[in-house]
Write a protein that holds these residues in place. Structure first.
Motif, PDB file in Angstrom:
ATOM      1  N   SER A  45       0.820  -1.211   0.000  1.00 11.57           N
ATOM      2  CA  SER A  45       0.000   0.000   0.000  1.00 11.57           C
ATOM      3  C   SER A  45       0.853   1.259   0.000  1.00 11.57           C
ATOM      4  CB  SER A  45      -0.925   0.010   1.225  1.00 11.57           C
ATOM      5  OG  SER A  45      -0.154   0.098   2.404  1.00 11.57           O
ATOM      6  N   ALA A  46       2.162   1.118   0.147  1.00 15.43           N
ATOM      7  CA  ALA A  46       3.050   2.282   0.157  1.00 15.43           C
ATOM      8  C   ALA A  46       3.310   2.735  -1.271  1.00 15.43           C
ATOM      9  CB  ALA A  46       4.361   1.937   0.846  1.00 15.43           C
ATOM     10  N   VAL A  64      -0.721  10.282  -2.478  1.00 15.19           N
ATOM     11  CA  VAL A  64      -0.090   9.021  -2.122  1.00 15.19           C
ATOM     12  C   VAL A  64       1.187   9.272  -1.323  1.00 15.19           C
ATOM     13  CG1 VAL A  64       0.921   6.906  -3.072  1.00 15.19           C
ATOM     14  CG2 VAL A  64      -1.085   7.907  -4.140  1.00 15.19           C
ATOM     15  N   ASP A  65       1.826  10.403  -1.577  1.00 19.91           N
ATOM     16  CA  ASP A  65       3.040  10.741  -0.852  1.00 19.91           C
ATOM     17  C   ASP A  65       3.283  12.239  -0.952  1.00 19.91           C
ATOM     18  OD1 ASP A  65       5.134  10.027   0.768  1.00 19.91           O
ATOM     19  OD2 ASP A  65       6.431   9.314  -0.843  1.00 19.91           O
ATOM     20  N   GLY A  66       3.834  12.827   0.096  1.00 19.23           N
ATOM     21  CA  GLY A  66       4.183  14.238   0.077  1.00 19.23           C
ATOM     22  C   GLY A  66       3.096  15.131   0.643  1.00 19.23           C
ATOM     23  N   GLU A  67       3.201  16.403   0.272  1.00 14.73           N
ATOM     24  CA  GLU A  67       2.255  17.424   0.735  1.00 14.73           C
ATOM     25  C   GLU A  67       2.072  18.446  -0.383  1.00 14.73           C
ATOM     26  OE1 GLU A  67       1.619  20.410   4.558  1.00 14.73           O
ATOM     27  OE2 GLU A  67       3.458  19.237   4.388  1.00 14.73           O
ATOM     28  N   MET A  68       0.802  18.742  -0.723  1.00 11.34           N
ATOM     29  CA  MET A  68       0.508  19.654  -1.827  1.00 11.34           C
ATOM     30  C   MET A  68      -0.548  20.673  -1.423  1.00 11.34           C
ATOM     31  SD  MET A  68       0.244  16.835  -4.879  1.00 11.34           S
ATOM     32  CE  MET A  68      -0.333  15.481  -3.871  1.00 11.34           C
ATOM     33  N   ARG A  69      -0.464  21.825  -2.045  1.00  6.09           N
ATOM     34  CA  ARG A  69      -1.508  22.843  -1.907  1.00  6.09           C
ATOM     35  C   ARG A  69      -2.257  22.864  -3.229  1.00  6.09           C
ATOM     36  NH1 ARG A  69       1.318  27.109  -0.451  1.00  6.09           N
ATOM     37  NH2 ARG A  69       1.107  26.581   1.730  1.00  6.09           N
ATOM     38  N   LEU A  70      -3.596  22.793  -3.154  1.00  6.11           N
ATOM     39  CA  LEU A  70      -4.439  22.773  -4.347  1.00  6.11           C
ATOM     40  C   LEU A  70      -5.394  23.942  -4.335  1.00  6.11           C
ATOM     41  CD1 LEU A  70      -4.418  19.352  -3.407  1.00  6.11           C
ATOM     42  CD2 LEU A  70      -4.611  19.550  -5.863  1.00  6.11           C
ATOM     43  N   LYS A 126      -2.199  16.094   2.510  1.00  4.66           N
ATOM     44  CA  LYS A 126      -1.029  15.338   2.949  1.00  4.66           C
ATOM     45  C   LYS A 126      -1.256  13.878   2.594  1.00  4.66           C
ATOM     46  CE  LYS A 126       0.039  18.458   6.705  1.00  4.66           C
ATOM     47  NZ  LYS A 126       0.319  18.611   8.114  1.00  4.66           N
ATOM     48  N   LYS A 127      -0.253  13.065   2.836  1.00  2.85           N
ATOM     49  CA  LYS A 127      -0.307  11.648   2.502  1.00  2.85           C
ATOM     50  C   LYS A 127      -1.626  11.020   2.959  1.00  2.85           C
ATOM     51  CE  LYS A 127       2.317   7.408   2.898  1.00  2.85           C
ATOM     52  NZ  LYS A 127       3.596   6.826   3.254  1.00  2.85           N
ATOM     53  N   ILE A 130       4.416  21.569  -1.798  1.00  4.50           N
ATOM     54  CA  ILE A 130       4.954  22.441  -0.760  1.00  4.50           C
ATOM     55  C   ILE A 130       5.925  21.714   0.163  1.00  4.50           C
ATOM     56  CG2 ILE A 130       3.026  24.061  -0.830  1.00  4.50           C
ATOM     57  CD1 ILE A 130       1.837  22.668   1.607  1.00  4.50           C
ATOM     58  N   GLY A 131       6.234  20.460  -0.173  1.00  2.00           N
ATOM     59  CA  GLY A 131       7.164  19.679   0.637  1.00  2.00           C
ATOM     60  C   GLY A 131       8.584  19.749   0.098  1.00  2.00           C
ATOM     61  N   ASN A 132       9.470  19.024   0.762  1.00  2.84           N
ATOM     62  CA  ASN A 132      10.884  18.993   0.376  1.00  2.84           C
ATOM     63  C   ASN A 132      11.251  17.732  -0.400  1.00  2.84           C
ATOM     64  OD1 ASN A 132      11.533  21.476   1.607  1.00  2.84           O
ATOM     65  ND2 ASN A 132      11.589  20.471   3.605  1.00  2.84           N
ATOM     66  N   SER A 133      10.264  16.896  -0.710  1.00  2.00           N
ATOM     67  CA  SER A 133      10.505  15.688  -1.495  1.00  2.00           C
ATOM     68  C   SER A 133       9.407  15.589  -2.548  1.00  2.00           C
ATOM     69  CB  SER A 133      10.498  14.451  -0.593  1.00  2.00           C
ATOM     70  OG  SER A 133       9.236  14.306   0.026  1.00  2.00           O
ATOM     71  N   ALA A 134       9.566  14.645  -3.460  1.00  2.00           N
ATOM     72  CA  ALA A 134       8.552  14.467  -4.509  1.00  2.00           C
ATOM     73  C   ALA A 134       7.193  14.167  -3.875  1.00  2.00           C
ATOM     74  CB  ALA A 134       8.952  13.344  -5.451  1.00  2.00           C
ATOM     75  N   ALA A 135       6.150  14.698  -4.476  1.00  2.00           N
ATOM     76  CA  ALA A 135       4.776  14.422  -4.037  1.00  2.00           C
ATOM     77  C   ALA A 135       4.100  13.641  -5.158  1.00  2.00           C
ATOM     78  CB  ALA A 135       4.028  15.718  -3.766  1.00  2.00           C
TER      79      ALA A 135
END
Length: 145
Positions: A27-28, A95-101, A112-113, A130-135
């Protein structure tokens, strides 16, 4: 089968536990190579995941839709992407990271995830990682009948 001493049993136990620790969680999110998929814009890539037209020999169980298509959209850190119109109704999940929509309706939101949201055909969407890794945004496209 020969006898097993305590040292062999301990080593077998450690090996078994190590295997369990490094096993992949299905599931990851599976990380993608930076060049994987189709580039939509600099720092934004689309990776096709799955598609289905019929449901086990019958038409879709959702009468308004004949097909579903799942894609992952990978946003590199600090990248912003603007889409002026969604091509279909869809259900999306971070699925991963953090985004602003922002659907340009005066109500921007942050995901968030594991957060989930919907988009309507024709609706715009501005997305910023808005994160420091791929989203990774998983998109389940509901394609009309």
């Amino acid at each position: 089968m020969g006898e097993i001493d305590r040292r062999s049993a301990l080593m077998l136990g450690v090996a078994t536990a190590s295997t369990a620790l490094v096993a992949v969680n299905p599931s990851a999110a599976q990380p993608y190579r930076p060049d994987e998929g189709k580039e939509l814009a600099p720092g934004v890539r689309l990776v096709e995941v799955s598609e289905r037209e019929a449901m086990h020999g019958r038409d879709s169980v959702l009468p308004a839709y004949k097909r579903i298509k799942v894609v992952d959209i990978v946003f590199q850190p600090k990248v912003t992407h603007k889409d002026d119109a969604m091509r279909n109704d869809m259900v999306c999940q971070c699925v991963d990271g953090e985004m602003r929509l922002d659907h340009r309706d005066g109500h921007p939101f942050t995901v968030k995830k594991n957060d989930v949201w919907t988009c309507v055909k024709g609706e715009p969407e501005d997305t910023e990682n808005i994160g420091n890794s791929a989203a990774i945004m998983r998109v389940i496209n509901l394609i009309p009948a």
